[in-house]
Every structure is written in structure tokens, then in C-alpha cells.
Design a protein around this motif. Structure first.
Motif, PDB file in Angstrom:
ATOM      1  N   GLY A  17      -0.239 -11.108   5.318  1.00 46.69           N
ATOM      2  CA  GLY A  17       0.130 -12.225   4.253  1.00 46.69           C
ATOM      3  C   GLY A  17      -0.925 -12.140   3.694  1.00 46.69           C
ATOM      4  O   GLY A  17      -0.992 -11.653   2.191  1.00 46.69           O
ATOM      5  N   ASN A  18      -2.196 -12.413   3.783  1.00 42.77           N
ATOM      6  CA  ASN A  18      -2.663 -11.830   2.737  1.00 42.77           C
ATOM      7  C   ASN A  18      -3.759 -10.425   1.871  1.00 42.77           C
ATOM      8  O   ASN A  18      -4.111 -10.998   0.690  1.00 42.77           O
ATOM      9  CB  ASN A  18      -5.006 -12.182   3.751  1.00 42.77           C
ATOM     10  N   ILE A  19      -2.891  -9.683   3.032  1.00 44.13           N
ATOM     11  CA  ILE A  19      -2.895  -8.478   1.611  1.00 44.13           C
ATOM     12  C   ILE A  19      -1.833  -7.782   0.742  1.00 44.13           C
ATOM     13  O   ILE A  19      -1.954  -7.750  -0.293  1.00 44.13           O
ATOM     14  CB  ILE A  19      -2.492  -7.151   3.346  1.00 44.13           C
ATOM     15  N   ALA A  20      -0.590  -8.685   1.435  1.00 41.61           N
ATOM     16  CA  ALA A  20      -0.366  -8.864   0.423  1.00 41.61           C
ATOM     17  C   ALA A  20      -0.572 -10.334  -0.954  1.00 41.61           C
ATOM     18  O   ALA A  20       0.365  -8.891  -2.274  1.00 41.61           O
ATOM     19  CB  ALA A  20       1.404  -9.948   1.065  1.00 41.61           C
ATOM     20  N   ARG A  21      -0.322 -10.966  -0.639  1.00 44.69           N
ATOM     21  CA  ARG A  21      -0.983 -11.765  -1.711  1.00 44.69           C
ATOM     22  C   ARG A  21      -2.275 -10.878  -2.424  1.00 44.69           C
ATOM     23  O   ARG A  21      -2.155 -10.645  -3.674  1.00 44.69           O
ATOM     24  CB  ARG A  21      -2.162 -12.865  -0.820  1.00 44.69           C
ATOM     25  N   THR A  22      -3.258 -10.077  -2.266  1.00 41.43           N
ATOM     26  CA  THR A  22      -4.003  -9.257  -3.082  1.00 41.43           C
ATOM     27  C   THR A  22      -3.355  -8.769  -3.559  1.00 41.43           C
ATOM     28  O   THR A  22      -3.474  -8.633  -5.045  1.00 41.43           O
ATOM     29  CB  THR A  22      -5.167  -8.605  -2.035  1.00 41.43           C
ATOM     30  N   CYS A  23      -2.633  -7.652  -3.075  1.00 37.83           N
ATOM     31  CA  CYS A  23      -0.865  -6.713  -3.894  1.00 37.83           C
ATOM     32  C   CYS A  23      -0.711  -7.031  -5.119  1.00 37.83           C
ATOM     33  O   CYS A  23      -0.659  -6.534  -5.583  1.00 37.83           O
ATOM     34  CB  CYS A  23      -0.381  -5.904  -2.616  1.00 37.83           C
ATOM     35  N   ALA A  24      -0.203  -8.468  -5.034  1.00 36.54           N
ATOM     36  CA  ALA A  24       0.743  -8.991  -5.607  1.00 36.54           C
ATOM     37  C   ALA A  24      -0.241  -9.295  -6.701  1.00 36.54           C
ATOM     38  O   ALA A  24       0.238  -8.951  -8.312  1.00 36.54           O
ATOM     39  CB  ALA A  24       1.421 -10.586  -5.184  1.00 36.54           C
ATOM     40  N   ALA A  25      -1.105 -10.348  -6.794  1.00 33.75           N
ATOM     41  CA  ALA A  25      -2.482 -10.195  -8.103  1.00 33.75           C
ATOM     42  C   ALA A  25      -3.255  -9.250  -8.185  1.00 33.75           C
ATOM     43  O   ALA A  25      -3.271  -9.587  -9.697  1.00 33.75           O
ATOM     44  CB  ALA A  25      -3.077 -11.349  -7.158  1.00 33.75           C
ATOM     45  N   ALA A  26      -2.700  -8.066  -7.525  1.00 33.56           N
ATOM     46  CA  ALA A  26      -3.366  -6.626  -8.458  1.00 33.56           C
ATOM     47  C   ALA A  26      -2.454  -5.688  -9.079  1.00 33.56           C
ATOM     48  O   ALA A  26      -2.842  -5.282  -9.343  1.00 33.56           O
ATOM     49  CB  ALA A  26      -4.337  -6.061  -7.002  1.00 33.56           C
ATOM     50  N   GLY A  27      -0.960  -6.207  -8.778  1.00 33.62           N
ATOM     51  CA  GLY A  27       0.070  -4.988  -9.228  1.00 33.62           C
ATOM     52  C   GLY A  27       0.243  -3.971  -8.572  1.00 33.62           C
ATOM     53  O   GLY A  27       1.214  -2.624  -8.812  1.00 33.62           O
ATOM     54  N   ALA A  28      -0.446  -3.643  -7.175  1.00 37.19           N
ATOM     55  CA  ALA A  28      -0.087  -2.533  -6.019  1.00 37.19           C
ATOM     56  C   ALA A  28       1.204  -3.128  -5.562  1.00 37.19           C
ATOM     57  O   ALA A  28       1.206  -4.121  -5.168  1.00 37.19           O
ATOM     58  CB  ALA A  28      -1.822  -3.052  -5.447  1.00 37.19           C
ATOM     59  N   VAL A  29       1.418  -1.668  -4.501  1.00 35.69           N
ATOM     60  CA  VAL A  29       2.621  -1.548  -4.235  1.00 35.69           C
ATOM     61  C   VAL A  29       2.014  -2.130  -2.872  1.00 35.69           C
ATOM     62  O   VAL A  29       0.930  -1.311  -2.390  1.00 35.69           O
ATOM     63  CB  VAL A  29       3.071  -0.325  -3.951  1.00 35.69           C
ATOM     64  N   LEU A  30       2.932  -2.198  -1.639  1.00 40.18           N
ATOM     65  CA  LEU A  30       2.442  -2.808  -0.226  1.00 40.18           C
ATOM     66  C   LEU A  30       3.337  -1.859   0.447  1.00 40.18           C
ATOM     67  O   LEU A  30       4.787  -2.101   0.211  1.00 40.18           O
ATOM     68  CB  LEU A  30       1.773  -4.309   0.042  1.00 40.18           C
ATOM     69  N   ASP A  51       3.356 -17.880  -2.048  1.00 42.52           N
ATOM     70  CA  ASP A  51       4.946 -17.650  -2.808  1.00 42.52           C
ATOM     71  C   ASP A  51       4.851 -16.245  -3.116  1.00 42.52           C
ATOM     72  O   ASP A  51       5.283 -16.035  -4.470  1.00 42.52           O
ATOM     73  CB  ASP A  51       4.924 -18.505  -4.245  1.00 42.52           C
ATOM     74  N   TYR A  52       3.665 -15.186  -3.160  1.00 44.06           N
ATOM     75  CA  TYR A  52       3.544 -14.054  -3.348  1.00 44.06           C
ATOM     76  C   TYR A  52       4.478 -13.132  -2.703  1.00 44.06           C
ATOM     77  O   TYR A  52       4.755 -11.867  -3.920  1.00 44.06           O
ATOM     78  CB  TYR A  52       2.253 -13.724  -3.086  1.00 44.06           C
ATOM     79  N   TRP A  53       5.634 -13.178  -1.801  1.00 42.38           N
ATOM     80  CA  TRP A  53       6.084 -12.336  -1.701  1.00 42.38           C
ATOM     81  C   TRP A  53       7.049 -11.991  -2.656  1.00 42.38           C
ATOM     82  O   TRP A  53       8.154 -10.791  -2.617  1.00 42.38           O
ATOM     83  CB  TRP A  53       6.612 -13.002   0.008  1.00 42.38           C
TER      84      TRP A  53
END
Length: 156
Positions: A17-30, A51-53
Motif C-alpha cells: 500500500g505504501n509503495i502504491a502511494r509512492t508510485c502514484a505520487a511519482a507517476g510510476a507504474v506498479l 485514495d491513491y489506488w
């Protein structure tokens, strides 16, 4: 320019979940490689991702072999405590993939042994346990973004 973060068999929903949030904030694909050590409807997973999902570019893969076969021409970096190259000594290419192993075992030995020139590590004191997976991913994601000049990000 695209960064892909790949979690191979993640076990702890809060880390994912935390990595998903980091990816969303940085525009990275997970990318999540099965089997997962949790259910996708896990409350801890959703709570950590907040709510980054909804804004996350998320892909699933049935196995590591499946992922590697479908991305065989991609530029991959294998993040591991066994890596010999410091994460700041790499000039990351556009459209690269950063693979992180599961929390209890890391990436498979055969993958690291067959790609030593692509095995990257975060420096730590000798004899210490590895960093938390979510922290490690954040360090690598933001090193990539720093090298690219923080594209489309607010920096001041």
C-alpha cells in the motif's frame, strides 16, 4: 519516460500500500507479481494506499517467469542486499524496471546470479538487517526521479 516498480511476491499489505502511494505520487507504474501474501481487499492494503489506488497505473502478473517472459526486452534493475552496485552509481534509463523481492527472502538467487551487473543495493552498515521494502522502493523511485529532473513534479 516511464518508471516501473515491480514487487515480486510481496507479503505485507502495508508495504504494498505504501509503495502504491509512492508510485502514484511519482507517476510510476506498479507491477505486482503473484503469488501475493495477502488479499487485494485487505484493509491494511487499502489503508496504506489511501485514495491513491484510483490514480495508480497497476498491473498484475501470474508469476515471475511470466513477467520476465513478457518483458524480456526491458531494462531491468534488481534491488538486493546482495547487489554490488550502489543505487546512486547507476544512470537509470527511461522505461526501466526496478524489481524488489518479497520481504522475507528477497529476489530469487538464480535471478541475481545471472544478472550481477544489474544488481543494485542501498548502502547499510555491515551486519544490519535490510531496510523496509516500502522505504527501499521510495529511495529508488526518487533517485530515478532526481536523475530525470523530477519531470512534471512540483519542486519549489
Amino acid at each position: 519516460m516511464e518508471l516501473n516498480v515491480v514487487l515480486v511476491e510481496p507479503e505485507i499489505p502495508q508495504n504494498t500500500g505504501n509503495i502504491a502511494r509512492t508510485c502514484a505520487a511519482a507517476g510510476a507504474v506498479l507491477h505486482l507479481v503473484r503469488p501475493l501474501g495477502f488479499f487485494l481487499d485487505d484493509k491494511s492494503l487499502k489503508r496504506a494506499g489511501l485514495d491513491y489506488w484510483e490514480s495508480l497505473d497497476l498491473h498484475f502478473h501470474d508469476s515471475l517467469e511470466h513477467f520476465l517472459k513478457n518483458n524480456s526486452n526491458s531494462n531491468m534493475y534488481y534491488i538486493s542486499t546482495k547487489g554490488k552496485i550502489c543505487y546512486t552509481d547507476i544512470e537509470y534509463t527511461d522505461n526501466c524496471y526496478m524489481l524488489f523481492g518479497k520481504e522475507t527472502a528477497g529476489l530469487p538467487g538464480w535471478l541475481l546470479e545471472s544478472n550481477p551487473e544489474r544488481c543494485v543495493r542501498i548502502p547499510m552498515l555491515e551486519g544490519k538487517r535490510s531496510l523496509n521494502l516500502a522505504n527501499s522502493a521510495a529511495i529508488l523511485v526518487y533517485e530515478y526521479m532526481r536523475q530525470k529532473g523530477f519531470p512534471n513534479m512540483i519542486t519549489a
